[in-house]
Design an enzyme around this catalytic site. Structure first.
Site, mmCIF file in Angstrom:
data_model
loop_
_atom_site.group_PDB
_atom_site.id
_atom_site.type_symbol
_atom_site.label_atom_id
_atom_site.label_comp_id
_atom_site.label_asym_id
_atom_site.label_seq_id
_atom_site.Cartn_x
_atom_site.Cartn_y
_atom_site.Cartn_z
ATOM 1 N N ASP A 163 1.024 -0.867 -0.516
ATOM 2 C CA ASP A 163 0.016 -0.592 0.025
ATOM 3 C C ASP A 163 0.785 1.136 0.294
ATOM 4 O OD1 ASP A 163 -2.365 -1.180 -0.076
ATOM 5 O OD2 ASP A 163 -2.623 -1.397 2.242
ATOM 6 N N LYS A 192 -3.804 3.447 -2.954
ATOM 7 C CA LYS A 192 -4.946 4.390 -2.613
ATOM 8 C C LYS A 192 -4.819 5.141 -2.541
ATOM 9 C CE LYS A 192 -8.738 0.819 -3.331
ATOM 10 N NZ LYS A 192 -7.250 -0.743 -2.289
ATOM 11 N N MET A 196 -9.301 8.253 8.645
ATOM 12 C CA MET A 196 -10.023 8.474 7.337
ATOM 13 C C MET A 196 -10.901 9.760 7.083
ATOM 14 S SD MET A 196 -9.429 5.071 5.625
ATOM 15 C CE MET A 196 -10.001 4.572 6.636
#
Length: 499
Positions: free
Chosen positions: A33, A55, A170
């Protein structure tokens, strides 16, 4: 064949688990990641296949379908696959979805938990997510749900009534909406709150306020992802328990230019002192081909670097030999790093000088009888030691085990180093190759740290006076000198502010 869903932790490389490091070092394929600790994949085998699958909100991203396809492709091919994910793979990491895809396809998998940011980031900010007096429960919530959902799956009214700490992952961009929902649900506007950006890293930032004010505070300070938000009485403990900013190099940016293989140990020690470390290796150690030297008949064997020790023993092992091949000779090491490398092979150096340069070793050998000596070193090393021994009548053989070559640095790396508070040089070759690459990029405001007089002379030859020179010419001495200079700089700034 096995696919390992591995948690890499929240960002501080020191928080990676031993199991994670073990699997990274043995994997055939690593699919990683964006938000993994710096240097995590540097532990991989040289022949391992590294596949980026990151991402980024609002930026380039690899789709979850593509990631699942990669896992199945490599898993079915019989490879050992590490799927390396920030934090914990089963805490808002979509690890559950990936495990389901593997199970449906009949591909074996294992899960390796990691330290999750919702616990680690508050801890590094001095905020315990639970506390006997103020919080007996904690809830972890995502602030970034599946955009395809018709409505939120979260019961914000129930979360507003939750009798404990709320930690939201997030959720920076959604912070105003989250605050509005909690206030609407009856959570007190006066409740302490905090937002932690880049938690556990040296440049971590923490802002605090109340539920009512925290969105404005975060916006005013430009807080951005990755970040976690926290709501609850424990947030009020931050001024009392904050510890990250008390380290001696907190907030100081230090560039490390030594070879990648050696850079990690220095970088780790600087990070432990609070520094923001930029790894910009300007050199690479290239082993030279050759047989194991015949060691019979020498009464002195000199090793002038840890690299020399490693590569000498590589040749010995390749020839079916070990440390017994050095029996009968005195062993001289140029400094404690080289002596430590010898100890790893079961040898204790007979001679280690007080000054860790060739001249120091010459002085330390002054009273040592030498008839025939072997010096194992770099191809481009100075001839101070062999010439001094020959002047005493000794027969001297020099074996070049490696050479130092330039490691290409990207423009982005060079620009980052140009903005650093400090740049460290641990040899004349790091000076030469870094300055060849950097040209005029190195800002005069960046303080230059030299490990010793030979490196300092190389800097002067290139028109740059070292700002700091270690009095002990090893990594310990370099770090001590840097810390002392940073402390003196902080004192100068305080005096200037008070004037």
């Amino acid at each position: 064949m096995t696919v390992y869903l591995v948690g890499a932790g929240p960002g501080d490389p020191g928080l990676m688990t031993a199991r994670a490091l073990e699997l990274i070092s043995t994997a055939d394929v690593i699919i990683f990641d964006r938000l993994i600790p710096e240097g995590a994949v540097s532990h991989a085998r040289p022949d391992a296949e590294l596949v980026y699958a990151g991402k980024q909100g609002g930026g380039p991203s690899v789709s979850q379908e593509k990631i699942a396809a990669l896992l199945l492709e490599h898993g079915r091919a019989g490879r050992t696959v590490v799927r390396l994910k920030g934090g914990d793979p089963f805490v808002f990491g979509r690890g559950g979805e990936e495990a389901q895809a593997l199970r449906r396809a009949g591909v074996p998998f294992e899960v390796v938990p990691g330290i999750t940011a919702g616990v680690a980031a508050p801890a590094y900010a001095g905020i315990p997510v639970t506390h006997r007096d103020t919080a007996s429960a904690v809830a972890f919530v995502t602030g970034h749900e599946d955009p395809d959902k018709s409505e939120s799956a979260l019961d914000w009214a129930a979360l507003a009534r939750f009798p404990g700490t709320l930690v939201v992952y997030m959720g920076v961009r959604q912070l105003p909406a989250i605050v509005e929902r909690l206030l609407a649900g009856g959570r007190p506007g006066s409740e302490p709150a905090a937002v932690i950006e880049r938690g556990t890293l040296a440049d971590q930032r923490v802002v605090t306020g109340t539920l009512e004010t925290i969105a404005d505070v975060a916006h005013r300070h430009g807080i951005a992802a990755p970040a976690v938000s926290l709501f609850g009485p424990v947030a009020a403990l931050e001024p009392e328990l904050a510890w990250l900013g008390t380290r001696p190099l907190a907030g100081v940016t230090v560039a490390v230019t030594r070879a990648r293989a050696q850079a990690s140990s220095l970088a780790d020690r600087l990070r432990a002192l609070g520094a923001i470390v930029l790894e910009a290796p300007s050199i690479r150690i290239k082993a030279l081909d050759g047989p194991a030297p015949g060691l019979e008949g020498y009464d002195l064997i000199c090793l002038t670097s840890p690299n020399g020790v490693r590569l000498l023993f590589d040749r010995l092992v390749h020839a079916g030999l070990d440390a017994r091949a050095l029996a009968g000779a005195k062993i001289a090491a140029i400094g404690p790093g080289t002596a430590a490398a010898l100890r790893e092979h079961g040898l204790v150096a007979d001679v280690v000088p007080e000054r860790f340069v060739a001249e120091g070793l010459v002085d330390a050998l002054a009273d040592v009888p030498v008839t025939r000596a072997l010096i194992a070193r770099a191809r481009e090393a100075r001839d101070v030691l062999p010439e001094a021994l020959r002047s005493r009548g000794a027969e001297v053989d020099v074996v070049a085990l490696y050479e130092t070559v330039a490691e290409p640095l990207s423009p982005e790396q060079l620009d980052a180093v140009a903005e650093a508070d400090y740049v460290t040089f641990t040899s004349s070759s790091t000076v030469r190759f870094f300055l060849d690459a950097a040209g005029e990029r190195l800002d005069r405001r960046t303080r230059v740290v030299s490990i010793g007089p030979v490196t300092s002379e190389a800097l002067r030859e290139r028109g740059r006076e070292p700002d700091v020179e270690a009095s002990r010419h090893d990594i310990d001495g370099l770090i001590e000198a840097l810390v002392a200079d940073a402390g003196a700089g902080a004192r100068r700034q305080r005096r200037s502010a008070e004037a």
